[in-house]
Design a protein around this motif. Structure first.
Motif, PDB file in Angstrom:
ATOM      1  N   VAL A 165      54.333  49.276 -30.165  1.00 24.07           N
ATOM      2  CA  VAL A 165      54.855  49.361 -31.530  1.00 24.07           C
ATOM      3  C   VAL A 165      53.906  50.184 -32.405  1.00 24.07           C
ATOM      4  N   GLU A 166      54.443  50.761 -33.477  1.00 22.32           N
ATOM      5  CA  GLU A 166      53.665  51.664 -34.328  1.00 22.32           C
ATOM      6  C   GLU A 166      52.897  50.957 -35.433  1.00 22.32           C
ATOM      7  N   ILE A 167      53.472  49.884 -35.939  1.00 23.26           N
ATOM      8  CA  ILE A 167      52.868  49.200 -37.080  1.00 23.26           C
ATOM      9  C   ILE A 167      53.186  47.716 -36.990  1.00 23.26           C
ATOM     10  N   VAL A 168      52.193  46.885 -37.295  1.00 25.42           N
ATOM     11  CA  VAL A 168      52.331  45.432 -37.244  1.00 25.42           C
ATOM     12  C   VAL A 168      51.717  44.857 -38.506  1.00 25.42           C
ATOM     13  N   THR A 169      52.343  43.835 -39.065  1.00 23.80           N
ATOM     14  CA  THR A 169      51.707  43.061 -40.133  1.00 23.80           C
ATOM     15  C   THR A 169      51.270  41.723 -39.559  1.00 23.80           C
ATOM     16  N   THR A 170      50.170  41.192 -40.097  1.00 22.27           N
ATOM     17  CA  THR A 170      49.670  39.889 -39.654  1.00 22.27           C
ATOM     18  C   THR A 170      49.644  38.927 -40.822  1.00 22.27           C
ATOM     19  N   SER A 171      49.815  37.650 -40.523  1.00 19.18           N
ATOM     20  CA  SER A 171      49.766  36.626 -41.558  1.00 19.18           C
ATOM     21  C   SER A 171      49.331  35.307 -40.939  1.00 19.18           C
ATOM     22  N   VAL A 172      48.978  34.368 -41.783  1.00 22.29           N
ATOM     23  CA  VAL A 172      48.574  33.023 -41.384  1.00 22.29           C
ATOM     24  C   VAL A 172      47.395  33.060 -40.416  1.00 22.29           C
ATOM     25  N   GLY A 173      46.334  33.711 -40.814  1.00 23.60           N
ATOM     26  CA  GLY A 173      45.142  33.741 -39.993  1.00 23.60           C
ATOM     27  C   GLY A 173      44.485  35.109 -39.979  1.00 23.60           C
ATOM     28  N   SER A 174      43.296  35.156 -39.438  1.00 27.38           N
ATOM     29  CA  SER A 174      42.546  36.401 -39.361  1.00 27.38           C
ATOM     30  C   SER A 174      43.231  37.391 -38.427  1.00 27.38           C
ATOM     31  N   PRO A 175      43.316  38.662 -38.826  1.00 31.62           N
ATOM     32  CA  PRO A 175      43.888  39.676 -37.929  1.00 31.62           C
ATOM     33  C   PRO A 175      42.923  40.129 -36.848  1.00 31.62           C
ATOM     34  N   ALA A 176      41.693  39.626 -36.848  1.00 34.71           N
ATOM     35  CA  ALA A 176      40.627  40.179 -36.013  1.00 34.71           C
ATOM     36  C   ALA A 176      41.001  40.258 -34.532  1.00 34.71           C
ATOM     37  N   THR A 177      41.602  39.201 -33.986  1.00 34.88           N
ATOM     38  CA  THR A 177      41.884  39.199 -32.546  1.00 34.88           C
ATOM     39  C   THR A 177      43.051  40.104 -32.182  1.00 34.88           C
ATOM     40  N   ALA A 178      43.858  40.483 -33.160  1.00 32.53           N
ATOM     41  CA  ALA A 178      44.993  41.371 -32.889  1.00 32.53           C
ATOM     42  C   ALA A 178      44.614  42.837 -32.992  1.00 32.53           C
ATOM     43  N   ILE A 179      43.567  43.130 -33.743  1.00 32.81           N
ATOM     44  CA  ILE A 179      43.287  44.521 -34.093  1.00 32.81           C
ATOM     45  C   ILE A 179      42.910  45.370 -32.889  1.00 32.81           C
ATOM     46  N   GLU A 180      42.001  44.920 -32.048  1.00 28.63           N
ATOM     47  CA  GLU A 180      41.557  45.755 -30.934  1.00 28.63           C
ATOM     48  C   GLU A 180      42.689  46.112 -29.981  1.00 28.63           C
ATOM     49  N   PRO A 181      43.469  45.140 -29.489  1.00 29.23           N
ATOM     50  CA  PRO A 181      44.545  45.528 -28.563  1.00 29.23           C
ATOM     51  C   PRO A 181      45.613  46.399 -29.221  1.00 29.23           C
ATOM     52  N   LEU A 182      45.871  46.194 -30.502  1.00 35.11           N
ATOM     53  CA  LEU A 182      46.863  47.021 -31.186  1.00 35.11           C
ATOM     54  C   LEU A 182      46.319  48.416 -31.464  1.00 35.11           C
ATOM     55  N   HIS A 183      45.061  48.504 -31.838  1.00 35.33           N
ATOM     56  CA  HIS A 183      44.466  49.819 -32.047  1.00 35.33           C
ATOM     57  C   HIS A 183      44.403  50.624 -30.748  1.00 35.33           C
ATOM     58  N   GLU A 184      44.266  49.950 -29.633  1.00 36.11           N
ATOM     59  CA  GLU A 184      44.211  50.659 -28.352  1.00 36.11           C
ATOM     60  C   GLU A 184      45.509  51.397 -28.043  1.00 36.11           C
ATOM     61  N   ILE A 185      46.633  50.941 -28.605  1.00 38.76           N
ATOM     62  CA  ILE A 185      47.905  51.646 -28.403  1.00 38.76           C
ATOM     63  C   ILE A 185      48.238  52.522 -29.605  1.00 38.76           C
ATOM     64  N   GLY A 186      47.281  52.693 -30.537  1.00 40.68           N
ATOM     65  CA  GLY A 186      47.509  53.538 -31.705  1.00 40.68           C
ATOM     66  C   GLY A 186      48.316  52.888 -32.801  1.00 40.68           C
TER      67      GLY A 186
END
Length: 400
Positions: free
Chosen positions: A179-200
């Motif tokens: 996916v191109e863009i994701v929003t995060t809520s209800v918690g820190s985005p920290a654990t999502a950022i690396e795997p999502l950034h790896e796919i751009g």
């Protein structure tokens, strides 16, 4: 909407939509903060490199050198004359600088695909799909429906609820679908950022205070969604004018304003304030493509902002709810338990507790202050076109 919830009471600074925000251990001082993920904005990566550094892929598929040492500036999106901080592969596909909000029990495949075809970003909570398998199916359908359009569709945008039990599996599903863009809520985005950034993928974090804005930036979020006073459901408390300007003083990445965006005029005002995008939810609940019931849609048409009630009774956190829906459910708005805990509210209004079958969000409905702008039940594409006319008129009348 879900976000980091801050209220005048200090303990709510660490709450988000349905729980606490554990963005701990990420420290910095206030000031202008630039994340490495923001300057330049992240684009799809090409594995090649060159003598001058990493390569990136253009819209035409050509590998070119990645800009080094300066912030990428893209064209504006039909907007007041200041720079846009959105990457061009996204900005160039937008008819309007707008995200249709991810709404529990409301946002589904039909709404998302309709608004994306119309040139605005369509968001949805991954939790609206009842299983990871269904989420995979939703994403496949959306990708298929948006492919091969005469004009490239705007991006679809899954919303990850970090503290949702299925979070890791949902995240893995989004990574598989690139996916191109994701929003995060209800918690820190920290654990999502690396795997999502790896796919751009760009990651935008919901926030409702400067405290959490700072921490989200340091965690590596590419953009911030500012939940201001007037949002439907779980809401912020900050005046949107003050909030945007305060965040702009500490952050130079994309900012999205959420809460009280009623029409194209308020969308233009958000751009003038310094936001790249605004997020609109309540008006789209009343569209034919939403998953809302006919009764819910009709109540929105018949309601004004005077019918919106701020209460903690249904979730243990401040939420904007429709007073007429509370009455219709057999409850007295003046006698709600405003001291209920989150755990007790979840048990009481989940529909699973014996003798307490009322379900929040499904039988008691939310709405934002922008409900006064909901005047009819129409198609989502027609609503986007209406907003576009209002937005263009606002620009020509002095915003441009």
């Amino acid at each position: 909407m879900q976000s980091f919830i801050k209220a005048p009471r200090r303990q709510q600074q660490d709450h988000v939509a349905n729980g606490s925000h554990p963005l701990d251990g990420v420290e910095s001082t206030f000031g202008l903060i630039t994340s490495p993920a923001l300057s330049p904005m992240r684009e799809r990566r090409h594995p090649a490199t060159s003598a001058i550094g990493p390569m990136r892929v253009t819209n035409a598929g050509q590998a070119v050198p990645e800009p080094i040492g300066k912030t990428a500036v893209t064209r504006t999106v039909n907007a007041p004359s200041h720079r846009s901080r959105l990457p061009d592969p996204i900005a160039s596909r937008l008819r309007l600088p707008l995200i249709v909000a991810p709404m529990l029990h409301v946002s589904g495949v039909e709404l998302v695909t309709s608004v994306c075809r119309s040139g605005v970003i369509g968001a949805f909570p991954t939790a609206n799909a009842r299983s990871v398998e269904e989420l995979d199916g939703w994403l496949t359908r959306i990708e298929h429906d948006l492919a091969n359009q005469e004009r490239p569709a705007a991006p679809h945008c899954p919303n990850l609820i970090i503290r949702q039990p299925r979070y890791k599996d949902d995240l893995a599903c989004l990574v598989r679908h690139k996916v191109e863009i994701v929003t995060t809520s209800v918690g820190s985005p920290a654990t999502a950022i690396e795997p999502l950034h790896e796919i751009g993928c760009l990651v935008f974090a919901d926030i409702a205070s400067l405290h959490h804005a700072e921490k989200a930036i340091q965690a590596g979020a590419d953009g911030l969604i500012l939940l201001a006073a007037g949002a439907g459901g779980h809401t912020g408390w900050v005046n949107p004018f003050a909030f945007v300007r305060a965040v702009r003083g500490m952050f130079d990445g994309p900012v999205v304003l959420a809460g009280g965006i009623a029409d194209g005029v308020s969308l233009a005002a958000a751009r003038l304030l310094g936001c790249e995008l605004a997020c609109m939810g309540t008006s789209f609940i009343a569209t034919r493509e939403s998953m809302a019931s006919d009764a819910y849609r009709q109540m929105l048409v018949e309601s004004t902002l005077d019918d919106v009630m701020l209460t903690r009774a249904f979730s243990g956190l401040d939420a904007n709810m429709l007073r007429p829906s509370i009455v219709a459910a057999g409850l007295d708005p003046s006698k709600l338990d405003e001291s209920v805990s989150e755990a007790r509210a979840k048990l009481k209004f989940s529909g699973k507790s014996p003798g307490e079958g009322l379900r929040r969000w499904i039988e008691v409905w939310s709405a934002g202050h922008s409900v006064s702008g909901v005047r009819s039940i129409i198609g989502a594409a027609d609503l986007v076109e209406k907003i576009a006319r209002q937005y263009d008129a606002a620009l020509s009348n002095g915003f441009g």
